[in-house]
Structure formats: structure tokens, C-alpha cells
Design an enzyme around this catalytic site. Structure first.
Site, PDB file in Angstrom:
ATOM      1  N   HIS A 183       0.841  -1.212   0.000  1.00 17.96           N
ATOM      2  CA  HIS A 183       0.000   0.000   0.000  1.00 17.96           C
ATOM      3  C   HIS A 183       0.872   1.256   0.000  1.00 17.96           C
ATOM      4  CE1 HIS A 183      -3.072   2.930   1.014  1.00 17.96           C
ATOM      5  NE2 HIS A 183      -2.373   3.290   2.077  1.00 17.96           N
TER       6      HIS A 183
ATOM      7  N   HIS B 277       1.071   5.396  -1.947  1.00 16.82           N
ATOM      8  CA  HIS B 277       1.645   6.692  -1.585  1.00 16.82           C
ATOM      9  C   HIS B 277       2.939   7.041  -2.335  1.00 16.82           C
ATOM     10  CE1 HIS B 277      -1.275   7.461   1.584  1.00 16.82           C
ATOM     11  NE2 HIS B 277      -1.184   6.170   1.882  1.00 16.82           N
TER      12      HIS B 277
ATOM     13  N   GLU C  44      -6.511   9.459  -0.077  1.00 19.68           N
ATOM     14  CA  GLU C  44      -6.728   8.008   0.009  1.00 19.68           C
ATOM     15  C   GLU C  44      -7.786   7.502  -0.979  1.00 19.68           C
ATOM     16  OE1 GLU C  44      -5.176   5.628   1.627  1.00 19.68           O
ATOM     17  OE2 GLU C  44      -3.983   6.697   3.122  1.00 19.68           O
TER      18      GLU C  44
ATOM     19  N   SER D 218      -4.086   1.000  -4.668  1.00 18.57           N
ATOM     20  CA  SER D 218      -3.337  -0.158  -4.173  1.00 18.57           C
ATOM     21  C   SER D 218      -4.265  -1.353  -3.944  1.00 18.57           C
ATOM     22  CB  SER D 218      -2.602   0.207  -2.876  1.00 18.57           C
ATOM     23  OG  SER D 218      -3.516   0.650  -1.889  1.00 18.57           O
TER      24      SER D 218
HETATM   25 FE   LIG Z   1      -2.682   5.140   3.002  1.00 12.29          FE
END
Ligand SMILES: [Fe+2]
Length: 297
Positions: free
Chosen positions: A176, A181, A222, A241
Site C-alpha cells: 500500500h 503513496h 486516500e 493499491s
Molecule cells: Fe494510506
């Protein structure tokens, strides 16, 4: 590809519990607080996995900011987890990811057969946007996590999810962090937004201010989506992700991006998001969020 057990569907693979609670007075967690595995964690009974998690946690606890990040001892099974994730995400990204993200993926040029070490990812990202990754052992206080971008730092876990559930993780893991990110931080515009988030959080002195910014982070960084060439595309790291959630994204209710509304909305981190804020374009999202964060006191 390995299918997750029925009781552990990939429904939760986007979960980022860092965002759920604001910091509370008297909470003495620091950036190196250890994750305690729950009895229903996929790796709870795997002693080798737990030993490896501890070894990786120690890397974070001994880490000195600015120094190279030591390599994590991933096994062949774990590199296989990465491969499985990429097999699922490659087609999902081509279909559902926004152009800015796809360009970042191209720039970073990951090996789909091997989990990249944080140090190499950090160096590549830093050369592009000035952002660095620093390892953390597990969950950190939301304020610690959200203030770090003000200094151009993204605090990243280094362990990978358990190999029995390659498309499921109950917590943020290195897949993730990197695929979500770190990739977006290879965009100068995303990096700027992250930095502005950190600065706004630094200025927010009370818990309610932090809560509002946490919600904005959730609904944009997010789980944000935007329109591109007439289609809805993801720019949120939680979506990007998770192949499972990308595939289901079209089922969510879409609302026009409204940051004043988003800062007061409660979200459920335990399921795919039922509602997403959709910007008219990348430029609209970038400008709206930048203005909001600059003005936030
Ligand atoms: Fe996150």
C-alpha cells in the site's frame, strides 16, 4: 493467483487505520509504536512471519533520519505476494488509474517480481519531488503521520502482508505504501498537496482541526476520484493499491468534490467506500485542494 480465504475477502485491503482516530491527550504512542497482531490477523500463527515482522520493526526503531534505509529480509514467498498484487493491479490500473498516476508508475519502473526496498524507492522519489520515505514499525499517531509530509517525509511501513492472503491486509503494508503513496509522491503536484497537508496539520492545534483534515485526507489522498476523458479515474492511494476496490469503484455513489462537506463526513474504513468525491478534472482537484489547505488554520 492465490485466492484469499472466504472469510478474508479482499474487502479490507484498502484499510488505512492510521486515519481512523485523532490523537488523544495522554496517548504516548510515538512513531515506533509496534503493531500488535490481532488473533484474527492472517499472520498471527506464523512464527516465522512474526519473527520477520519484528526484525523489520527493529530496522525502523534503529533508523536515523537521513541515513540509508536498511534492506528488509523478504522471502521468496513474500516476493510472490508482490507479484500476485501486480498481476491483479496492472490491468486494473490501465483501466481505472488517472493519467498522472500512470506517468508516475512509468517513471518509477518497478520490478513486478520483487518487492522494491524502501531505500531504492525513496531515492527515486526524492530525485523527482524531493520527498523521502522513512521506515516506521507500524501504526503511528495520526498527527505524527500527517505532519511528516510538511518536512517532505512519508512515514512508511516496511513489512508485507501475510502470504496466505496476497490481496488482503488488515493494515497498511509496504505494498500500500509503495504502490499507493510512494508512486503518487513521484508527481510534483501530488507531492505539493501532501506537503500542504502536513503544513495544515501542523497549524491545526486541536483534535477537531486534526479530525477535519484527516477526513479530507481520506476522501482525497486516500479515496479520491476524478473525471478524465469522460471516465471516472482513481487518484486515491487506497483505491490505487487495491485491485478489488478499483474493480468495484463504479458502484460507489459519486458526489462532486466538496471539501467543506468532506471535512464533516464520517467514513467507514472497514468496507469498500460507498461514496466517493469526484473532481471534474485533475486540475480542479489540485487547485481546490491546494487552496483549501493553504487557507486552513
Ligand atoms: Fe494510506
Amino acid at each position: 493467483m492465490i485466492t484469499p480465504p472466504e472469510t478474508q475477502t479482499p474487502l479490507l485491503d484498502h484499510v488505512d487505520m492510521r486515519m481512523v482516530t485523532a490523537d488523544e491527550p495522554g496517548n504516548d504512542w510515538d512513531r515506533n509504536s509496534l503493531v500488535k497482531l490481532d488473533p484474527d490477523h492472517p499472520g498471527f500463527r506464523d512464527q516465522d512471519y512474526r519473527a520477520r515482522r519484528n526484525a523489520i520493526a527493529e530496522i525502523a526503531m534503529r533508523y536515523r533520519p537521513g541515513s540509508p534505509i536498511p534492506a528488509a529480509p523478504y522471502t521468496d514467498l513474500e516476493h510472490g505476494v508482490w507479484r500476485t498484487i501486480w498481476e491483479a493491479l496492472g490491468p486494473a490500473h490501465r483501466e481505472h488509474a488517472c493519467a498522472e498516476y500512470l506517468e508516475c508508475i512509468r517513471l518509477l519502473n518497478f520490478d513486478s517480481d520483487r518487492i522494491p526496498q524502501l531505500d531504492e524507492v525513496s531515492r527515486k522519489v526524492e530525485a523527482i519531488s524531493g520527498f523521502r520515505l522513512e521506515p516506521v514499525a507500524g501504526l503511528v499517531q495520526p498527527r505524527v503521520f500527517l505532519e511528516s509530509p510538511a518536512r517532505g517525509i512519508f512515514l512508511s511501513t516496511q513489512y508485507i502482508r501475510h502470504h496466505s492472503t496476497p490481496l488482503y491486509t488488515p493494515e497498511p503494508d509496504v505494498a500500500h505504501e509503495i504502490i499507493g503513496h510512494a508512486v503518487t509522491l513521484a508527481s510534483k503536484r501530488f507531492a505539493e498537496l501532501n506537503r500542504l497537508f502536513g503544513e495544515a496539520v501542523t497549524r491545526a492545534r486541536d483534535a477537531s482541526g486534526l479530525d477535519r483534515l484527516s477526513r479530507i485526507y481520506w476522501f482525497t489522498i486516500e479515496f479520491g476520484v476524478l473525471r478524465e476523458d469522460g471516465k471516472v479515474k482513481a487518484y486515491g492511494t487506497g483505491l490505487l493499491s487495491s485491485a478489488g476496490e478499483l474493480a468495484e469503484m463504479h458502484k460507489a455513489e459519486l458526489r462532486p468534490l466538496d471539501l467543506e462537506a468532506a471535512e464533516n463526513l464520517v467514513y467507514d474504513p472497514t468496507h469498500y467506500q460507498a461514496m466517493l468525491f469526484c473532481a471534474d478534472s485533475f486540475d480542479q482537484m489540485y487547485e481546490m485542494l491546494r487552496e483549501y489547505l493553504r487557507q486552513k488554520v
